[in-house]
Motif scaffolding. Structure first.
Motif: not given
Length: 448
Positions: A171-179, A227-234, A255-260
């Protein structure tokens, strides 16, 4: 420039020592130097032990000393995975100034933390490649593969024989790539795999670490973190290849809360229980209707995409009619349909009562005719509404964009008229708020 220097304190058993060796080896391979004193280090790593009380205290003391003498400390090891009676992280409760905390066997997570707080030396060979890698998609969207292979043995599919069983990425590899992708300007991240819902099953949902926090290798925790990281970058996060397992219900509130994005790509393939049984699919049609209805109650704006197969071996006219009835009730937003085609090596080839090719194609056409009416009805309901779209192309007459309901290259598009504001120009990769003015069965038209 001098190479950055890392100090290292290694505590605990031989297994922890091996972990330390692997981390130091990787540090040296990337051009870091090791420091023999706190004063000579740009950053200190403390590999802890948490087996008995005395070892815990020794580790906490070592962390405190490193913080006092140096100030920049990353902690790894067994104590990093330990909680107190109240469920709080022991290390951060005692030493809140620690930069990041990981558990044991966390080479990737430790190196990611080092890179964030002490950038690695310039490598004249590797540094020509951007951190996010080379992408073949437009700059504003990218695919993020979270696992490889599949544990299912669907009778029409040969993917497991080619790609093997499920192997989830750390999961750390996935999150690093996403960021890294978000930092590079990606505005839409499309999460893909053979079976997104099964992420982490192969490693028994092992706990990893991201930004010093424990995160399980599990779909819901991964989607929450993305969702948390995406929110930082809009930015947007879109989920593909989601099997309708029970824990998928936990993603819908995000999804209902707009996170993803409120979008689920769920490959159902059929609805009749006997056909699904011959397909060896892990679901049945009746429960899928209930799930879809429940998802829409939780998130009324959700878009559901799916794929279906007509003319699977043994499919009777009654079973096909059952599928049509399912589609009428489910009202899938986005649907792809394929006439069954034998694949060399698939076990479905041995099933009795193959359906003639012309019947397979005729049934596919009937599904798509039904779906056209459903899709037209659902898109017409959006006329007059305002929504945010992502621009894929800009022309003199306006732009071509996609809404939250549209994945690139497989769903519809939104044709946007130019904005009325004098001097404003549309840009590829830009989010634009629009009002929908018209729609057909596939696409929509809008004004910026």
């Amino acid at each position: 420039m001098d190479s950055p220097k890392v100090g290292f304190v290694s505590l605990g058993c031989p297994k922890a020592l091996v972990d330390s060796e692997q981390i130091i080896t990787q540090l040296r391979a990337e051009g870091y130097e090791t420091a023999n004193s706190y004063s000579g280090a740009d950053l200190v790593i403390v590999n802890t032990c948490g087996f008995i009380d005395a070892a815990v205290q020794e580790s906490l003391d070592a962390i405190g000393e490193a913080l006092h003498e140096n100030g920049k400390v990353i902690v790894t090891g067994c104590l990093g995975a330990k909680k107190d009676a109240a469920g709080n992280d022991i290390i951060q409760s005692v030493h809140p100034k620690v930069l990041e905390v990981t558990g044991p066997h966390a080479l990737t997570e430790v190196m990611s933390a080092v890179h964030r707080h002490l950038p690695k030396p310039h490598d004249p060979f590797l540094d020509l490649v951007p951190a996010q890698g080379i992408k073949l998609t437009p700059k504003h969207f990218a695919y993020l593969k979270i696992s490889e292979g599949c544990n299912h043995r669907c009778s029409f599919c040969i993917i497991p024989s080619m790609r093997g069983d499920l192997v989830s990425r750390p999961i750390a590899d996935v999150m690093l790539e996403a960021e890294n992708l978000f930092k590079a300007g990606v505005k839409e991240l499309l999460v893909i795999s053979q079976d997104t819902s099964a992420y982490g099953v192969d490693v028994k949902f092992r706990t990893g670490f991201w930004n010093g926090k424990p995160v399980k290798t599990h779909m819901t925790q991964l989607v929450t973190a993305l969702g948390e990281v995406a929110a930082q970058y809009g930015a947007w996060v879109r989920l593909h290849y989601v099997y309708p397992y029970p824990h998928v219900d936990d993603v819908i509130p995000l999804m209902a809360d707009g996170k993803v994005l409120p979008y689920l790509d769920v490959p159902l393939q059929h609805a009749h229980p006997d056909v699904l049984k011959r397909m060896k699919r892990p679901a049945n049609g009746e429960k899928n209707i209930e799930r879809i209805q429940a998802w829409r109650r939780m998130c009324p704006d959700i878009t559901i995409r799916s794929t279906f197969i007509t003319g699977f071996p043994g499919e009777t006219e009654q079973e096909f009619d059952y599928l049509l009835d399912f589609l009428k009730e489910a009202e899938i937003d986005r649907l792809g349909c394929f006439a069954y085609s034998p694949v060399e090596g698939a076990s479905a080839n041995e099933l009795p009562n193959p359906v003639p090719e012309e019947v397979r194609e005729e049934r596919r056409a009937r599904v798509m005719e039904l779906q056209e009416g459903i899709s037209r009805k659902r898109l017409q309901a959006k006329v007059g509404k305002s929504m945010r779209v992502l621009l894929d192309e800009v022309t003199a007459s306006g732009g071509t964009a996609r809404s939250a309901a549209d994945a690139p290259e497989i769903d519809g598009v939104v044709y946007v008229k130019p904005p009325y504001e004098p001097g404003r120009k549309l840009k590829v990769g830009e989010f634009v708020d629009v009002r929908i003015t018209a729609a057909d069965a596939h696409d929509m038209w809008a004004e910026a």
